[in-house]
Write a protein that holds these residues in place. Structure first.
Motif, PDB file in Angstrom:
ATOM      1  N   MET A 233       0.837  -1.122   0.061  1.00  0.00           N
ATOM      2  CA  MET A 233       0.031  -0.152  -0.010  1.00  0.00           C
ATOM      3  C   MET A 233       0.880   1.392  -0.029  1.00  0.00           C
ATOM      4  O   MET A 233       0.818   2.224  -0.817  1.00  0.00           O
ATOM      5  N   PHE A 234       1.702   1.324   0.785  1.00  0.00           N
ATOM      6  CA  PHE A 234       2.839   2.347   0.910  1.00  0.00           C
ATOM      7  C   PHE A 234       3.455   2.478  -0.349  1.00  0.00           C
ATOM      8  O   PHE A 234       3.503   3.733  -0.860  1.00  0.00           O
ATOM      9  N   LYS A 235       4.127   1.699  -1.056  1.00  0.00           N
ATOM     10  CA  LYS A 235       4.718   1.907  -2.206  1.00  0.00           C
ATOM     11  C   LYS A 235       4.014   2.218  -3.339  1.00  0.00           C
ATOM     12  O   LYS A 235       4.397   3.068  -4.408  1.00  0.00           O
ATOM     13  N   ASP A 236       2.814   1.940  -3.448  1.00  0.00           N
ATOM     14  CA  ASP A 236       1.879   2.242  -4.403  1.00  0.00           C
ATOM     15  C   ASP A 236       0.908   3.686  -4.146  1.00  0.00           C
ATOM     16  O   ASP A 236       0.059   4.042  -4.867  1.00  0.00           O
ATOM     17  N   GLY A 237       1.120   4.318  -2.993  1.00  0.00           N
ATOM     18  CA  GLY A 237       0.669   5.445  -2.618  1.00  0.00           C
ATOM     19  C   GLY A 237      -0.730   5.490  -2.266  1.00  0.00           C
ATOM     20  O   GLY A 237      -1.530   6.292  -2.422  1.00  0.00           O
ATOM     21  N   VAL A 238      -1.172   4.269  -1.700  1.00  0.00           N
ATOM     22  CA  VAL A 238      -2.606   4.210  -1.311  1.00  0.00           C
ATOM     23  C   VAL A 238      -2.505   3.855   0.089  1.00  0.00           C
ATOM     24  O   VAL A 238      -3.876   3.401   0.668  1.00  0.00           O
ATOM     25  N   PHE A 239      -1.635   4.154   0.846  1.00  0.00           N
ATOM     26  CA  PHE A 239      -1.712   3.775   2.239  1.00  0.00           C
ATOM     27  C   PHE A 239      -2.487   4.855   3.145  1.00  0.00           C
ATOM     28  O   PHE A 239      -1.698   5.977   3.498  1.00  0.00           O
ATOM     29  N   CYS A 273       5.823   8.656   2.799  1.00  0.00           N
ATOM     30  CA  CYS A 273       7.140   8.916   2.915  1.00  0.00           C
ATOM     31  C   CYS A 273       7.520   8.149   4.321  1.00  0.00           C
ATOM     32  O   CYS A 273       6.996   7.895   5.088  1.00  0.00           O
ATOM     33  N   ASN A 274       8.785   8.324   4.320  1.00  0.00           N
ATOM     34  CA  ASN A 274       9.526   7.480   5.428  1.00  0.00           C
ATOM     35  C   ASN A 274       9.139   8.155   6.748  1.00  0.00           C
ATOM     36  O   ASN A 274       8.837   7.313   7.806  1.00  0.00           O
ATOM     37  N   ASN A 275       9.172   9.469   6.826  1.00  0.00           N
ATOM     38  CA  ASN A 275       8.869   9.976   8.063  1.00  0.00           C
ATOM     39  C   ASN A 275       7.366   9.478   8.529  1.00  0.00           C
ATOM     40  O   ASN A 275       7.082   9.751   9.717  1.00  0.00           O
ATOM     41  N   ASP A 276       6.195   9.520   7.298  1.00  0.00           N
ATOM     42  CA  ASP A 276       5.409   8.984   8.012  1.00  0.00           C
ATOM     43  C   ASP A 276       5.126   7.778   8.366  1.00  0.00           C
ATOM     44  O   ASP A 276       4.443   7.383   9.483  1.00  0.00           O
ATOM     45  N   VAL A 277       6.082   6.736   8.025  1.00  0.00           N
ATOM     46  CA  VAL A 277       6.111   5.453   8.426  1.00  0.00           C
ATOM     47  C   VAL A 277       6.710   5.434  10.009  1.00  0.00           C
ATOM     48  O   VAL A 277       6.286   4.675  10.623  1.00  0.00           O
ATOM     49  N   VAL A 278       7.874   6.451  10.056  1.00  0.00           N
ATOM     50  CA  VAL A 278       8.147   6.159  11.433  1.00  0.00           C
ATOM     51  C   VAL A 278       7.279   6.902  12.479  1.00  0.00           C
ATOM     52  O   VAL A 278       7.204   6.180  13.465  1.00  0.00           O
ATOM     53  N   ASN A 279       6.753   8.020  12.173  1.00  0.00           N
ATOM     54  CA  ASN A 279       5.513   8.525  12.832  1.00  0.00           C
ATOM     55  C   ASN A 279       4.338   7.318  13.262  1.00  0.00           C
ATOM     56  O   ASN A 279       4.077   7.443  14.464  1.00  0.00           O
ATOM     57  N   LEU A 280       4.119   6.678  12.171  1.00  0.00           N
ATOM     58  CA  LEU A 280       3.180   5.670  12.309  1.00  0.00           C
ATOM     59  C   LEU A 280       3.652   4.471  13.344  1.00  0.00           C
ATOM     60  O   LEU A 280       2.871   4.169  14.486  1.00  0.00           O
ATOM     61  N   ALA A 281       4.736   4.087  13.186  1.00  0.00           N
ATOM     62  CA  ALA A 281       5.362   2.978  14.032  1.00  0.00           C
ATOM     63  C   ALA A 281       5.665   3.573  15.548  1.00  0.00           C
ATOM     64  O   ALA A 281       5.230   2.787  16.392  1.00  0.00           O
ATOM     65  N   THR A 282       5.864   4.924  15.763  1.00  0.00           N
ATOM     66  CA  THR A 282       5.861   5.522  16.999  1.00  0.00           C
ATOM     67  C   THR A 282       4.711   5.470  17.724  1.00  0.00           C
ATOM     68  O   THR A 282       4.525   5.088  18.828  1.00  0.00           O
ATOM     69  N   PRO A 290       8.545  -0.744  11.005  1.00  0.00           N
ATOM     70  CA  PRO A 290       8.772  -2.143  10.718  1.00  0.00           C
ATOM     71  C   PRO A 290       9.718  -2.293   9.471  1.00  0.00           C
ATOM     72  O   PRO A 290       9.449  -1.785   8.439  1.00  0.00           O
ATOM     73  N   HIS A 291      10.203  -3.520   9.568  1.00  0.00           N
ATOM     74  CA  HIS A 291      11.373  -3.701   8.608  1.00  0.00           C
ATOM     75  C   HIS A 291      10.580  -3.735   7.067  1.00  0.00           C
ATOM     76  O   HIS A 291      11.172  -3.194   6.123  1.00  0.00           O
ATOM     77  N   ALA A 292       9.417  -4.395   7.066  1.00  0.00           N
ATOM     78  CA  ALA A 292       8.710  -4.559   5.641  1.00  0.00           C
ATOM     79  C   ALA A 292       8.237  -3.154   5.091  1.00  0.00           C
ATOM     80  O   ALA A 292       8.043  -3.062   3.985  1.00  0.00           O
ATOM     81  N   MET A 293       8.152  -2.085   5.964  1.00  0.00           N
ATOM     82  CA  MET A 293       7.820  -0.692   5.599  1.00  0.00           C
ATOM     83  C   MET A 293       9.026   0.239   5.484  1.00  0.00           C
ATOM     84  O   MET A 293       8.783   1.360   5.192  1.00  0.00           O
ATOM     85  N   GLU A 294      10.246  -0.227   5.683  1.00  0.00           N
ATOM     86  CA  GLU A 294      11.276   0.743   5.600  1.00  0.00           C
ATOM     87  C   GLU A 294      11.549   1.077   4.206  1.00  0.00           C
ATOM     88  O   GLU A 294      11.413   0.399   3.120  1.00  0.00           O
ATOM     89  N   ASP A 295      11.596   2.518   3.979  1.00  0.00           N
ATOM     90  CA  ASP A 295      11.515   3.014   2.617  1.00  0.00           C
ATOM     91  C   ASP A 295      12.206   4.389   2.856  1.00  0.00           C
ATOM     92  O   ASP A 295      11.702   5.049   3.696  1.00  0.00           O
ATOM     93  N   ASN A 296      13.187   4.878   1.963  1.00  0.00           N
ATOM     94  CA  ASN A 296      13.488   6.224   1.821  1.00  0.00           C
ATOM     95  C   ASN A 296      12.826   7.137   1.030  1.00  0.00           C
ATOM     96  O   ASN A 296      13.052   8.448   0.851  1.00  0.00           O
ATOM     97  N   GLY A 297      12.029   6.377  -0.002  1.00  0.00           N
ATOM     98  CA  GLY A 297      11.383   7.374  -0.887  1.00  0.00           C
ATOM     99  C   GLY A 297      10.198   8.127  -0.515  1.00  0.00           C
ATOM    100  O   GLY A 297       9.564   7.841   0.463  1.00  0.00           O
ATOM    101  N   VAL A 298       9.587   9.053  -1.390  1.00  0.00           N
ATOM    102  CA  VAL A 298       8.371   9.662  -1.171  1.00  0.00           C
ATOM    103  C   VAL A 298       7.696   9.193  -2.430  1.00  0.00           C
ATOM    104  O   VAL A 298       7.823   9.324  -3.669  1.00  0.00           O
ATOM    105  N   TYR A 299       6.263   8.441  -2.056  1.00  0.00           N
ATOM    106  CA  TYR A 299       5.420   8.144  -3.125  1.00  0.00           C
ATOM    107  C   TYR A 299       4.241   8.910  -3.522  1.00  0.00           C
ATOM    108  O   TYR A 299       3.742   9.493  -2.517  1.00  0.00           O
TER     109      TYR A 299
END
Length: 322
Positions: A233-239, A273-282, A290-299
């Motif tokens: 979902m994250f990589k396809d811009g629909v999360f 974006c990666n910051n969103d993932v980190v904030n969600l994980a927090t 989470p490892h499966a969601m690690e990514d430095n790109g902006v989609y």
């Protein structure tokens, strides 16, 4: 039962909730969304049948709500209503002009699998059939999920989501694809919502659905069934995610606005974006993403809630749609 919420002759405008028929049913009222809907509806002056799926919670629910709403005791009726028990549904709907329906996992079965999916579909069938048999019901607001929109095979490749166009409420998740990759949440929500729509159209029930993103709540964890496939979902811009307050206001809006029709994708934030993932994980009490969601790109965002945004534009909620 009468169709007509989306008919041209109905015109635009808000439901006259100051009319003599102000009694609505919320089912399951013990869930996060249901409980918040009961609070909001009482605040707006409705009488509410709070239908609980767990009969053990009825007395504690009464004590909690009657202490919180001393001035609204006469407006709240708490009932035990098993969605697999047709007669208990009919009892909960008696005298109501509308139903807000959502299915949340029981505490003793906190995840989705094939069995739970079958139960959710049976429940949706029972509830819509009961609404069709209740003459006073004028509208059903059916809570579904964005996972009933997102998942489909793209040219039989491994990409789970479409890549050529934006996703909106006109899309449906592919049932066979969900089965193949054991996307139980998406499968359950898709089949249950399709079952509800088939019955609504066949029986002439005026229904709208809310397809919400990941519900942000204090007890959100990495085990939330919505998160299965989060990396895709994250990589396809629909999360997408949705705050509880915004989700509640969307439900009230599509109920009160007589021009509402069909499905509405509901979210007020996108994780792209990666910051969103980190904030969600927090927020999920994780030390890192989470490892499966690690990514430095902006989609690029490829999902649209324009239909809901337009409906809520003039709605007096004080909440802005992103």
């Amino acid at each position: 039962m009468r169709m007509g919420a989306g008919d041209e002759e109905a015109g635009a405008g808000l439901w006259n909730y100051n009319s003599s028929s102000k009694r609505v049913c919320v089912m399951d009222a013990s869930g996060r969304l249901g409980s918040a809907l009961v609070h909001r509806l009482l605040h707006r002056g409705y009488s509410v049948h709070a239908a609980l799926h767990n009969h053990h919670e009825v007395e504690s629910y009464k004590r909690q709500y009657w202490s919180d709403h001393e001035n609204n005791n006469s407006k709240l009726r708490v009932l035990d209503s098993d969605p697999l028990d047709y007669q208990s549904i009919m009892e909960a709907l008696k005298g109501c002009c509308a139903l807000f329906y959502s299915f949340e996992l029981p505490s003793d079965h906190p995840t989705y699998d094939e069995v739970m999916g079958e139960l959710e579909v049976r429940a949706a069938h029972n509830v819509l059939e009961a609404c069709a048999q209740t003459d006073t019901i004028d509208k059903v607001v059916f809570t579904s999920s964005a996972t009933a929109v997102l998942w489909r095979d793209n040219n039989n490749q491994h990409d789970a989501l479409p890549s050529e166009s934006d996703v909106d409420e006109r899309n449906w998740s592919d049932i066979n694809f969900c089965k193949k990759f054991k996307l139980w949440h998406g499968l359950s929500k898709t089949v249950a919502e399709k079952t509800a729509w088939a019955l609504a159209m066949d029986r002439g029930v005026n229904m709208v659905s809310i397809n919400g993103g990941l519900l942000m709540c204090p007890d959100l964890s990495i085990k939330d069934p919505y998160l299965l496939g989060a990396a895709e979902m994250f990589k396809d811009g629909v999360f997408v995610t949705v705050d509880l307050k915004f989700l509640v206001e969307a439900h009230i809006c599509v109920f009160e606005d007589i021009s509402s029709y069909g499905r509405y994708l509901c979210f007020n934030h996108i994780i792209n974006c990666n910051n969103d993932v980190v904030n969600l994980a927090t927020k999920m009490s994780q030390s890192s993403s989470p490892h499966a969601m690690e990514d430095n790109g902006v989609y690029q965002q490829r999902i649209s809630n324009d239909k809901l945004s337009k409906l809520m534009l003039d709605y007096d909620s004080g909440i802005q749609v992103e």
